[in-house]
Design a protein around this motif. Structure first.
Motif, mmCIF file in Angstrom:
data_model
loop_
_atom_site.group_PDB
_atom_site.id
_atom_site.type_symbol
_atom_site.label_atom_id
_atom_site.label_comp_id
_atom_site.label_asym_id
_atom_site.label_seq_id
_atom_site.Cartn_x
_atom_site.Cartn_y
_atom_site.Cartn_z
ATOM 1 N N ARG A 1 50.320 38.058 30.220
ATOM 2 C CA ARG A 1 50.215 40.089 29.492
ATOM 3 C C ARG A 1 48.658 40.073 28.844
ATOM 4 N NH1 ARG A 1 55.071 40.954 28.955
ATOM 5 N NH2 ARG A 1 55.298 40.858 25.932
ATOM 6 N N LEU A 2 49.084 39.530 27.584
ATOM 7 C CA LEU A 2 47.951 39.181 26.504
ATOM 8 C C LEU A 2 46.242 39.457 27.273
ATOM 9 C CD1 LEU A 2 48.338 39.976 23.301
ATOM 10 C CD2 LEU A 2 47.798 37.329 23.217
ATOM 11 N N ALA A 3 46.145 37.798 27.652
ATOM 12 C CA ALA A 3 45.292 37.600 29.056
ATOM 13 C C ALA A 3 44.605 38.728 29.374
ATOM 14 C CB ALA A 3 45.709 36.046 28.801
ATOM 15 N N ARG A 4 45.673 39.463 30.268
ATOM 16 C CA ARG A 4 45.202 40.146 30.896
ATOM 17 C C ARG A 4 45.127 41.083 30.749
ATOM 18 N NH1 ARG A 4 49.744 38.675 33.807
ATOM 19 N NH2 ARG A 4 50.647 40.414 33.317
ATOM 20 N N GLN A 5 45.638 41.977 29.377
ATOM 21 C CA GLN A 5 45.221 42.668 28.558
ATOM 22 C C GLN A 5 43.637 42.545 27.879
ATOM 23 O OE1 GLN A 5 47.819 44.254 25.439
ATOM 24 N NE2 GLN A 5 47.039 46.256 25.100
ATOM 25 N N LYS B 1 25.984 41.217 21.755
ATOM 26 C CA LYS B 1 26.031 40.935 22.708
ATOM 27 C C LYS B 1 27.942 41.424 23.505
ATOM 28 C CE LYS B 1 26.415 37.420 18.873
ATOM 29 N NZ LYS B 1 25.729 36.064 18.476
ATOM 30 N N TYR B 2 27.966 40.823 23.735
ATOM 31 C CA TYR B 2 29.433 40.441 24.254
ATOM 32 C C TYR B 2 30.541 39.366 23.394
ATOM 33 C CZ TYR B 2 28.188 43.911 28.320
ATOM 34 O OH TYR B 2 27.233 44.837 29.216
ATOM 35 N N ARG B 3 31.844 40.216 23.528
ATOM 36 C CA ARG B 3 33.003 39.544 23.188
ATOM 37 C C ARG B 3 33.168 38.263 23.755
ATOM 38 N NH1 ARG B 3 38.098 42.291 21.543
ATOM 39 N NH2 ARG B 3 39.172 40.739 22.852
ATOM 40 N N GLN B 4 33.187 37.108 23.018
ATOM 41 C CA GLN B 4 33.871 36.295 23.619
ATOM 42 C C GLN B 4 35.253 35.754 23.083
ATOM 43 O OE1 GLN B 4 31.992 32.635 23.966
ATOM 44 N NE2 GLN B 4 32.970 31.031 24.668
ATOM 45 N N THR B 5 36.905 35.652 23.601
ATOM 46 C CA THR B 5 37.969 35.471 23.374
ATOM 47 C C THR B 5 38.809 34.303 24.288
ATOM 48 O OG1 THR B 5 38.341 37.984 22.870
ATOM 49 C CG2 THR B 5 40.418 36.468 23.230
ATOM 50 N N VAL B 6 38.858 33.421 23.154
ATOM 51 C CA VAL B 6 39.263 32.214 23.510
ATOM 52 C C VAL B 6 40.685 31.810 23.133
ATOM 53 C CG1 VAL B 6 39.367 29.894 23.860
ATOM 54 C CG2 VAL B 6 37.144 30.940 23.467
ATOM 55 N N MET B 7 41.694 31.069 23.687
ATOM 56 C CA MET B 7 42.974 31.262 24.037
ATOM 57 C C MET B 7 43.462 29.832 24.161
ATOM 58 S SD MET B 7 44.773 35.016 24.975
ATOM 59 C CE MET B 7 46.238 34.647 25.064
ATOM 60 N N PHE B 8 44.284 29.078 22.932
ATOM 61 C CA PHE B 8 44.881 28.477 22.490
ATOM 62 C C PHE B 8 45.520 28.266 22.563
ATOM 63 C CE2 PHE B 8 40.826 27.133 21.549
ATOM 64 C CZ PHE B 8 39.690 26.544 21.985
ATOM 65 N N LEU C 1 41.352 39.847 28.213
ATOM 66 C CA LEU C 1 40.118 38.981 28.414
ATOM 67 C C LEU C 1 39.578 39.291 29.667
ATOM 68 C CD1 LEU C 1 41.331 35.495 27.769
ATOM 69 C CD2 LEU C 1 40.641 37.292 25.964
ATOM 70 N N ARG C 2 38.414 39.513 29.539
ATOM 71 C CA ARG C 2 37.781 39.293 31.089
ATOM 72 C C ARG C 2 37.531 38.707 32.054
ATOM 73 N NH1 ARG C 2 39.581 43.392 29.578
ATOM 74 N NH2 ARG C 2 38.302 45.631 28.518
ATOM 75 N N ARG C 3 38.253 38.455 33.178
ATOM 76 C CA ARG C 3 38.100 37.597 33.535
ATOM 77 C C ARG C 3 37.666 36.107 33.870
ATOM 78 N NH1 ARG C 3 35.113 39.357 39.433
ATOM 79 N NH2 ARG C 3 35.836 41.646 38.945
ATOM 80 N N PRO C 4 38.727 35.610 32.717
ATOM 81 C CA PRO C 4 39.268 34.854 32.128
ATOM 82 C C PRO C 4 39.107 33.224 32.876
ATOM 83 C CG PRO C 4 41.192 35.614 32.519
ATOM 84 C CD PRO C 4 40.436 36.544 32.717
ATOM 85 N N ALA C 5 37.907 32.316 32.222
ATOM 86 C CA ALA C 5 37.906 31.023 33.151
ATOM 87 C C ALA C 5 39.272 29.812 31.968
ATOM 88 C CB ALA C 5 36.630 29.964 32.673
ATOM 89 N N LEU D 1 33.264 44.681 24.411
ATOM 90 C CA LEU D 1 33.979 44.186 25.193
ATOM 91 C C LEU D 1 33.484 44.012 26.465
ATOM 92 C CD1 LEU D 1 37.912 45.744 25.051
ATOM 93 C CD2 LEU D 1 36.880 43.375 25.232
ATOM 94 N N LYS D 2 32.950 42.572 27.487
ATOM 95 C CA LYS D 2 32.206 42.297 28.763
ATOM 96 C C LYS D 2 33.232 43.699 30.036
ATOM 97 C CE LYS D 2 32.640 39.318 31.662
ATOM 98 N NZ LYS D 2 33.070 38.128 32.104
ATOM 99 N N PRO D 3 31.966 44.028 30.430
ATOM 100 C CA PRO D 3 32.850 45.422 31.718
ATOM 101 C C PRO D 3 33.482 44.588 32.671
ATOM 102 C CG PRO D 3 30.625 45.675 31.464
ATOM 103 C CD PRO D 3 30.650 44.916 30.141
ATOM 104 N N ASP D 4 34.443 44.940 33.117
ATOM 105 C CA ASP D 4 35.604 43.828 34.255
ATOM 106 C C ASP D 4 34.677 44.249 35.659
ATOM 107 O OD1 ASP D 4 37.582 42.706 35.129
ATOM 108 O OD2 ASP D 4 38.592 44.060 35.057
ATOM 109 N N THR D 5 33.204 44.021 35.841
ATOM 110 C CA THR D 5 32.429 44.438 36.644
ATOM 111 C C THR D 5 32.075 43.151 37.938
ATOM 112 O OG1 THR D 5 31.168 45.197 36.335
ATOM 113 C CG2 THR D 5 32.307 46.856 36.717
ATOM 114 N N GLU D 6 31.652 42.637 39.023
ATOM 115 C CA GLU D 6 31.396 41.516 39.455
ATOM 116 C C GLU D 6 29.795 41.559 38.621
ATOM 117 O OE1 GLU D 6 31.754 41.611 43.485
ATOM 118 O OE2 GLU D 6 33.903 41.670 43.704
#
Length: 202
Positions: A102-106, A85-92, A108-112, A63-68
């Motif tokens: 709620r699921l995205a916040r839990q 490498k860090y995991r990439q999670t994509v939601m459609f 995803l890290r700084r999602p685009a 999981l990508k660390p949630d820091t700047e």
């Protein structure tokens, strides 16, 4: 058998995937790319707990660390060519409900966030007309609309496979030429339906 031999991509429903994970037929230790397709539908159907359990089988270390610091491209790409490498999670998703957020916040890290069209309203080329009518008048109103307002090709969305089949039979009796497309049809029938729709002159 294929899982035991090793695969590069697994496509699964949440419940079935959870079943093979719990029975140790599959490990996600090396998985670094996750796609949640139709996330809104999965939650509507009550799969949120299963989705969460599946994601918990993913290694926490990727999981990508949630820091700047990790908004920096160089930091993100540091281990890209390795297993570190860090995991990439994509939601459609077609809709962004509170459960999806709620699921995205839990997970995803700084999602685009990518929006197709304008949020909360149809595109400029779409005209929306809403008719508030009782259930027993819906079929009659639909026929009126089909006969008077629009030219083929026309797509009608219904909420059940059975409803699609019944509506098509009714429209055939009224002289229309519908084709039905849903998950209960075989691949040949679905391809025929798509081709029939495309073949209608605009």
């Amino acid at each position: 058998m294929k899982l035991r031999m090793g695969v590069e991509v697994v496509i699964a429903t949440p419940g079935r995937l959870l079943d093979v994970l719990e029975n140790r037929y599959l490990l996600l230790n090396q998985c670094t790319y996750v796609i949640l397709d139709e996330a809104d539908r999965m939650l509507d159907m009550g799969f949120e707990p299963d989705v969460q359990k599946v994601l918990e089988y993913m290694p926490a270390t990727n999981l990508k660390p949630d820091t700047e610091e990790f908004d920096n491209e160089e930091a993100l790409m540091k281990g890209f060519a390795t297993r570190e490498k860090y995991r990439q999670t994509v939601m459609f998703t077609a809709t962004m409900s509170s459960a999806i957020e709620r699921l995205a916040r839990q997970y995803l890290r700084r999602p685009a966030v990518v929006h197709i069209g304008s949020v909360g309203k149809p595109t400029e080329r779409v005209e929306q007309m809403v008719y508030m009518i009782p259930e027993d008048r819906k079929r009659k109103k639909l026929v009126e609309v089909l006969e008077s307002q629009f030219q083929p090709p026309i797509i009608i969305f219904v909420n059940q496979k059975k409803g699609a089949d019944m509506l098509a039979k009714g429209l055939v009796k009224l002289g229309f030429h519908p084709t039905v497309l849903h998950g209960g049809k075989g691949q040949d029938a679905r391809e025929y339906a798509l081709q029939a729709l495309k073949a209608v002159p605009a």
